[in-house]
Design an enzyme around this catalytic site. Structure first.
Site, PDB file in Angstrom:
ATOM      1  CB  ALA A 150      -0.959  -0.001   1.190  1.00 10.34           C
ATOM      2  N   GLY A 173       5.745   8.508   1.073  1.00  3.83           N
ATOM      3  CA  GLY A 173       6.648   8.304   2.202  1.00  3.83           C
ATOM      4  C   GLY A 173       7.562   7.115   1.951  1.00  3.83           C
ATOM      5  CG  HIS A 174       6.046   3.102   1.692  1.00 10.36           C
ATOM      6  ND1 HIS A 174       4.676   3.190   1.653  1.00 10.36           N
ATOM      7  CD2 HIS A 174       6.353   2.397   2.805  1.00 10.36           C
ATOM      8  CE1 HIS A 174       4.178   2.562   2.702  1.00 10.36           C
ATOM      9  NE2 HIS A 174       5.165   2.076   3.422  1.00 10.36           N
ATOM     10  CD  GLU A 227      13.657  10.550  12.021  1.00 11.36           C
ATOM     11  OE1 GLU A 227      13.007  11.622  12.014  1.00 11.36           O
ATOM     12  OE2 GLU A 227      14.878  10.500  12.258  1.00 11.36           O
ATOM     13  CG  ASP A 244       5.996   3.070  11.894  1.00 10.91           C
ATOM     14  OD1 ASP A 244       4.972   2.871  12.560  1.00 10.91           O
ATOM     15  OD2 ASP A 244       5.996   3.158  10.652  1.00 10.91           O
ATOM     16  CD  GLN A 294       8.667  -0.716  12.404  1.00  9.25           C
ATOM     17  OE1 GLN A 294       7.642  -1.374  12.496  1.00  9.25           O
ATOM     18  NE2 GLN A 294       8.996  -0.081  11.288  1.00  9.25           N
ATOM     19  CG  MET A 334       2.497  11.018   3.201  1.00 10.09           C
ATOM     20  SD  MET A 334       3.578  11.019   1.744  1.00 10.09           S
ATOM     21  CE  MET A 334       3.131  12.605   1.038  1.00 10.09           C
ATOM     22  NE  ARG A 387      -1.835   0.769  10.804  1.00  6.73           N
ATOM     23  CZ  ARG A 387      -2.361  -0.385  11.192  1.00  6.73           C
ATOM     24  NH1 ARG A 387      -3.672  -0.535  11.160  1.00  6.73           N
ATOM     25  NH2 ARG A 387      -1.599  -1.379  11.591  1.00  6.73           N
TER      26      ARG A 387
END
EC number: 6.3.2.1
Length: 281
Positions: free
Chosen positions: A31, A35-36, A149, A151, A154, A185, A188
């Site tokens: 998805a 950002g990715h 960042e 997450d 994580q 971004m 979800r």
């Protein structure tokens, strides 16, 4: 650009590909959004070969419904990556390809890092994240791996993971990418209705206000402001608001001059859980 569904196929391709300087790795659950893509672009700048994994990892979900509803858009993801660069290997394995017949997490001791915020509210989440990344790191053997960042907790967990497992990879944290209105971004976001999407920007507004007031208000005052603001917002349900030490992620009760802090939020827009954070000093 090629898509690989098996470990054997990916490893054979990596083996015959001339590696001029390094392999960069961007792990995702698909998805994909900009950002990715910003992580992929950073990886392309720093490495001659880039692998992007697309795998919705079942062991990091503590809610079966959330796992079922997580968007899966491999065809669209592949097209988006192709527009970014043809010099990308996509790894889209099945759960059995990663885990074999027993889809379970390894138990890790991340100490206090895993006990705050997400660790309190999503039992077993970081064990699932660490388990799948341990598998992926060993399959791909990257020199560098890139994480956003957004997450942030994580990211700290992953840095601890590679030390615990003695994995020779450099973990690179990359800035949060935001929509024009400030919303972080996130995959979800695709699950939000138009109304929920409009209301969700409130999360980043509260974070920006917290950052602006950090120098002249106490931690207690900032916490109270944020919690009151969410309590008065009928569109979002706050799960937590925390101001924490960026190194230990321990919740702060008062400010210390030598410590760097971030503010963290998790909130629900309907059934969709959103997280965000911001640097404070």
């Amino acid at each position: 650009m090629k898509v690989f569904y098996t470990t054997k196929g990916l490893q054979e391709a990596l083996h015959v590909t001339p590696i001029e300087n390094a392999i960069g790795f961007v792990p995702t659950m698909g998805a994909l959004h900009q950002g990715h893509i910003s992580l992929v672009e950073k990886a392309l700048e720093e490495n001659s070969t880039v692998v992007v994994s697309i795998f919705v990892n079942p062991t990091q979900f503590d809610n079966e419904g959330d796992l079922d509803k997580y968007p899966r858009t491999l065809e669209e993801d592949t097209k988006l990556l192709a527009k970014t660069s043809e010099n990308i290997f996509i790894f889209a394995p099945s759960a059995s390809e990663i885990y074999g017949q027993k889809i379970t997490s390894k138990k890790y001791d991340f100490g206090k890092l895993a006990e705050e915020m997400e660790g309190k509210h999503r039992k077993g989440h970081f064990d699932g994240v660490a388990t799948v990344l341990n598998h992926l790191f060993r399959i791909i053997e990257p020199d560098k791996a890139y994480f956003g960042e957004k997450d942030f907790q994580q990211l700290q967990i992953v840095k601890k993971l590679v030390v615990l497992e003695n994995i020779p990879v450099t973990i690179v944290g990359c800035p949060i990418l935001r929509e024009e209105d400030g919303l972080a971004m996130s995959s979800r976001n695709k699950r939000l209705t138009e109304e929920q999407r409009r209301n969700a920007v409130f999360i980043s507004e509260i974070l920006r206000k917290t950052a602006a007031d950090f120098s002249n208000k106490t931690v207690g005052e900032l916490n109270q402001f944020a919690k009151n603001a969410f309590a008065e917002n009928e569109h979002l349900e706050l799960e937590y608001f925390e101001i924490a030490n960026v190194k230990t992620l321990k919740t702060a009760n008062k400010k210390k001059e030598e410590v760097t802090y971030r503010a963290f939020v998790a909130a629900y827009a309907g059934e969709v859980r959103l997280i965000d954070n911001i640097a404070l000093n």
